[in-house]
Design an enzyme around this catalytic site. Structure first.
Site, PDB file in Angstrom:
ATOM      1  CB  SER A  39       1.123   4.151   6.953  1.00 60.18           C
ATOM      2  OG  SER A  39       0.490   4.523   5.907  1.00 60.18           O
ATOM      3  CG  ASN A  68      -2.178   0.746   0.959  1.00 60.55           C
ATOM      4  OD1 ASN A  68      -1.744   1.808   0.366  1.00 60.55           O
ATOM      5  ND2 ASN A  68      -3.135   0.815   1.913  1.00 60.55           N
ATOM      6  CG  ASP A  69       1.607   2.990   3.622  1.00 68.69           C
ATOM      7  OD1 ASP A  69       0.726   3.433   3.344  1.00 68.69           O
ATOM      8  OD2 ASP A  69       2.079   2.636   4.785  1.00 68.69           O
ATOM      9  CB  ILE A  70       5.788   0.623  -1.000  1.00 73.47           C
ATOM     10  CG1 ILE A  70       5.265  -0.916  -1.334  1.00 73.47           C
ATOM     11  CG2 ILE A  70       6.730   0.080   0.549  1.00 73.47           C
ATOM     12  CD1 ILE A  70       5.930  -1.909  -1.521  1.00 73.47           C
ATOM     13  CB  VAL A  71       2.395   1.160  -4.811  1.00 75.97           C
ATOM     14  CG1 VAL A  71       3.297   0.121  -5.117  1.00 75.97           C
ATOM     15  CG2 VAL A  71       1.043   0.744  -3.936  1.00 75.97           C
TER      16      VAL A  71
END
Lengths: 481, 523
Positions: A450, A409-412
């Protein structure tokens, strides 16, 4: 074995340890490097046991055998997805051992101080070292040793509770969210200051209580520090604890006057520190802000996302995959949770056999441990030469037909680049939205670890492939022809 | 409900709103289908093909209207078609409500629920029923095919024994769905394609299709997203710049496809008479905006004309109909999706939910009232584009200066650290005994080795690295071993415990690392 030979063996073991760490620069040399480490450890342990300083073999051997058996069982049983927990748990053992050894040093110091000259002359092992230190008329050596003991116990205790909490968080036994007691950092700082004051007391007297009191404070600091760090930061935490366990070993080495311990501790400590630094760089955060816990609060509200998430079923994804020439798969923690690496590997194999270019894009902080995804993919027999790092693949997304995001999620999250008010603004991310089509395999509409909304899911070229990653991919597998 | 498809009355219209495939799908929604005899014949669908999937074929329009609850068709009703509809019936077709106010009044008077396929809002969820896009896609493709038909040369460049053939140069003006389809077709035929659009954000789409974006340096470019993905009229200054650019391009372009439309306005004139005069004889202009007056000065709707200097200008307005088989399949699918949205429970009962943005937007009359124009949709179609920051290329000198500055900075910080470190060491060295200093030396050197070795570890091996360092940190066991011989029972117990946990750590750490590394394999 005389003492000279023991020292020589220690030196050789230290060299082997250095080679072992250096060998991890490549997958093939790494396989050799582990054996260097094993041989180094066997030599160091063997030399110590056989040295004239150590007796009571009848006690040592059974304990070692039991420990080895337990370690082997754990190592065999553990699932690759549970690797983060295991590493954290093992760190706690080192911390615990360091605390015990530190306390022993204190107890033995008291013992030896109470002996007369003739008894001292007959001592062996660590007690002999202590006797020499006590013989120094100025008392500086003893004072230094007290500081070393204090430091070793402190770091060891922080490592111990910190690792236990990290283990519990990673294993899901404790809520992964950042949690702080009222007082927050002031509480930690207060404990640290109190520990320094206790060091003063310990210096003045030869009592055990300042040491014991400090240990309790340090145990609390370890607990509170890690409780305050959110689950998404766990890769940094684990490598940080790794570093701590090294420093604890080094401090014990100083206490015992043993160079092998100092060298090895320093190696481990510095390697953990660098790993933490690399992780923090990958998240574009300062090390301090990670350690002090949680995401920094933002002043302006994040840009609201407009649009809607469009769902797609397995047929649609399969059709797109059948048409695609180049596919990039972006795995995340969700893949580990769903144990979907096997299904991912099968899909990859099938697509590759049709001549499609399938590659994996790994973000440095994907998962809960540095390199977590690489290990899982390797377990599922995904060849490592198609598993690429963020910098290697980010430029290729515009030429990619299909990008599949599995449980990350956060890394994209494009907000990292586009929304200056986003809490993750500036963090390097995988630019998968530049691919012609993006499929996101996800359990539901919720936000990631997050808690940040992800505008990727609302893009025109994004389709949401809802469902458990493993069963979704297995469905897909049947539909790809 | 019974869904009935009328035969199109307009002589040039070959499409049909219902195909056997879509009828099968509609049946799954609980609907029965009726079709007027001969409706599909010009799309290559015989009445028998309909019958074979259980669609009832009725002889004429009157019988069809009588037999159905929902009437679907392609073109908006002509002549007395609208009046012949039943009271309370639903009609789904292209309606162009802005151009046909009389039609809306007829519907209102007859209490007809009219759904305009051309009014489906452009949001992601409604893409499956966006008939304008699916028809524009066909028009774009067909425009290139039509141009190729008139153009006396190859699209692709070739080197043959009989000489070298230059590739055709194609300019596409307006990169909407039709424009992009035209670009794709022309590129795949081997032409060199340039494309222009007033919305700078489509540059990426144009380039993704393999064409060159004709870039216009202009301040305050408009943001197409604010107008629902359509272009808005441009300022006179902008237009002037645009025309200058086109004039520069005109002499070398072989084929021009113009698709520029602005909602609710006549098509903007972009390809003027003088530009046509500049083009080479034999060049072709296909004006997809002909229905709204055309982008080219010379365009005559529905006609192919030849300019005095031999440039062919095609103003056909029936491109989708010229590919009726394909167009009918796509259009009937759009209709089918619309009906699926109108039948949320798949039980054959139409639930005309006016709370739904898509249905609300497309419905132009309902319950004896005109509901056009609809309120703006709650969901915006496209996220607003952010103004792009200009990245200035640093000159070579600046780069050198920056490098030098970075080097200087690095040097100062390194020297500073060294000085601080040296002072610190001197301070410690002057107070502590030499024995301790020896250990410090070992410690500091080991730290340095650790730092330099770890930088080289590959990213994918970070987990094994942690496991190995973890195993190695079990070296603490040596400390415990040295203490275990003590006479104090408490020390012995603690030392034994330390040996135990440290051994678990060592063995567990190494074995798990072995397991992990054994899994890494090359393809």
């Amino acid at each position: 074995m005389n003492l000279g030979l023991v020292s020589a063996t220690y030196l050789f073991a230290a060299v082997l340890f250095i080679l072992s760490l250096g060998g991890l620069s490549g997958q093939e040399s790494a396989k050799r490097a582990v054996w260097y480490g094993v041989v180094g450890m066997v030599l160091a342990g063997g030399a110590t046991i056989l040295s004239p300083d150590v007796s009571s073999l009848s006690l040592i051997l059974p304990v070692i055998l039991v420990g080895a058996a337990l370690g082997a069982i754990v190592a065999r049983r553990v699932q690759m997805t549970e690797m983060p927990q295991l590493v954290a748990a093992l760190h706690s053992f080192v911390g615990l051992a360091a605390v015990f050894v530190g306390f022993n040093a204190h107890l033995q110091l008291a013992d030896v101080a109470g002996m007369n000259e003739t008894t001292r002359a007959g001592l062996t092992g660590f007690a002999k070292v202590l006797a020499q230190k006590l013989a120094d008329p100025s008392g500086v050596l003893v004072s230094i040793m007290k500081v070393e003991v204090f430091l070793g116990v402190f770091i060891g205790a922080v490592t111990f509770t910190g690792s236990v909490i990290a283990f519990a968080k990673l294993a899901g036994k404790v809520d992964g969210k950042a949690m702080k007691l009222p007082g927050g950092h002031v509480l930690n700082a207060g404990c640290a200051i109190a520990s320094v004051i206790l060091l003063g007391f310990y210096f003045q007297s030869n009592d055990l209580w300042p040491l014991a009191a400090m240990t309790i404070l340090a145990l609390f600091i370890g607990y509170h520090l890690i409780m305050g760090i959110g689950g998404a930061d766990m890769p940094v935490v684990v490598s940080m604890l790794n570093s701590y366990s090294g420093w604890a070993a080094a401090a014990i080495g100083f206490t015992l006057g043993n160079d092998l311990l100092i060298v090895t501790g320093a190696l481990v400590g510095s390697s953990g520190a660098i790993l933490s630094y690399i992780m923090c760089q990958a998240m574009n955060r300062s090390f301090i802000s990670v350690i002090l816990g949680g995401f920094g609060s933002t002043t302006a509200p994040a840009t609201e996302i407009i649009g809607e998430q469009v769902a797609i079923d397995a047929d649609g994804v399969a059709a797109a995959l059948n048409d695609a020439d180049s596919v990039v798969i972006i795995p995340g923690y969700g893949m580990a949770v769903a144990q979907a690496q096997g299904a991912v590997s099968e899909v990859t194999r099938k697509l590759r056999s049709k001549g499609k270019n399938v590659r994996f894009a790994i973000h440095p902080v994907a998962g809960r441990l540095p390199g977590h995804m690489n290990v899982l993919l390797a377990e599922a027999k995904v060849p490592y030469d198609i598993v690429l790092e963020m910098d290697e693949i980010n430029d290729d997304f515009p030429e990619t037909d299909v990008a599949i995001v599995i449980g990350s999620n956060d890394i994209v999250n494009p907000a990292a680049q586009e929304d200056p008010n986003s809490p993750i603004s500036g963090m390097p991310v995988l630019e998968c939205w530049k691919a012609k089509q993006v499929f996101v395999s996800k359990r539901g509409q919720g936000t990631g670890y997050s808690g940040i909304e992800n505008p990727l899911f609302y893009r025109d070229n994004t389709r949401m492939f809802y469902g458990d990653a493993k069963s979704s991919l297995e469905k897909l597998l049947r539909l790809i022809d | 409900m019974r869904i009935g498809a009328l035969r199109e009355r307009y002589p040039e219209e070959a499409r049909v709103a219902l195909t056997p495939e879509s009828a099968v799908q509609l049946r799954k929604l609980g609907h029965n289908c009726v079709v007027e005899a001969g409706a599909g014949s010009r799309s290559g669908i015989s009445d028998d093909a309909y019958r074979s999937v259980g669609v009832e074929v009725v002889p004429d329009a009157r019988a069809l209207i009588a037999a159905s609850d929902v009437v679907v068709k392609v073109r908006s009703p002509e002549g007395d078609e609208a009046k012949s509809l039943k009271d309370g019936q639903t009609l789904i077709s292209f309606l162009w409500p802005a151009q046909n106010p009389d039609l809306l009044e007829t519907f209102r008077d007859k209490n007809i629920t009219a759904v305009a396929m051309d009014m489906v809002p452009r949001i992601s969820r409604a893409q499956k029923m966006d008939a304008l896009s699916s028809m524009a896609n066909i028009a774009g493709y067909r425009a290139i095919i039509e141009a190729g038909n008139q153009f006396g040369r190859f699209f692709t460049g070739q080197v043959t024994a009989a000489g070298k053939v230059q590739p055709a140069k194609v300019l596409v003006v307006g990169a909407g769905v039709a424009g992009l389809a035209a670009i794709g077709t022309a590129v795949s035929l081997g032409a060199i394609v340039h494309a222009f659009d007033v919305r700078p954000e489509v540059a990426e789409q144009i380039e993704s299709m393999g064409a060159n974006f004709v870039f216009l340096e202009f301040e305050a470019n408009q943001d197409g997203a604010a107008t629902g993905g359509y272009a808005a009229p441009s300022s006179p200054e902008f237009r002037e710049k645009q025309l200058t650019k086109f004039r520069a391009l005109a002499p070398e372009i072989d084929i021009v496809i113009t698709t520029a439309l602005i909602p609710g306005r006549p098509a903007p004139k972009l390809w003027l008479e003088d530009m046509v005069a500049m083009m080479k004889p034999g060049s072709v202009i296909v004006d997809l905006a002909a229905e709204r007056g055309g982008n080219c000065d010379l365009t005559v709707p529905d006609q192919r004309i030849v300019s005095p200097n031999g440039v062919v200008i095609i103003g056909y307005t029936d491109f989708p109909s010229r590919m009726a088989a394909q167009a009918s399949i796509l259009y009937s699918t759009n209709i089918r999706h619309m009906l699926a949205d109108l039948t949320p429970n798949k039980d054959g009962v139409i639930n005309h939910n006016m709370e739904d943005d898509v249905i609300r937007g497309a419905t132009v009359t309902k319950g004896g009232e005109i509901t056009y124009p609809p309120p703006p949709p709650r969901i915006q179609a496209i996220a607003p584009a952010k103004p792009k920051e200009k990245v200035r290329e640093p000159t070579a000198e600046e780069m050198r200066a920056a490098e030098a500055a970075a080097f200087r900075k690095q040097t100062t910080s390194q020297v500073g650290l060294l000085v601080i470190g040296a002072l610190l060491l001197a301070l410690i060295g002057s107070y502590v005994p030499s024995e301790f200093m020896a250990h410090i030396v070992v410690f500091a050197l080991a730290c340095f080795i650790g730092f330099s070795v770890i930088w080289n570890v590959s990213h994918s091996l970070h987990t094994p690295l942690m496991a190995v360092t973890n195993a190695i940190s079990g070296i603490v066991v040596i400390g415990a071993l040295l203490q275990i011989g003590s006479g104090n029972w408490l020390v012995v117990i603690l030392a034994a415990l330390s040996v135990l946990v440290a051994t678990i750590n060592i063995v567990g750490g190494f074995m798990v690392t072995r397991r992990m590394l054994a899994m890494f394999q090359r393809s």
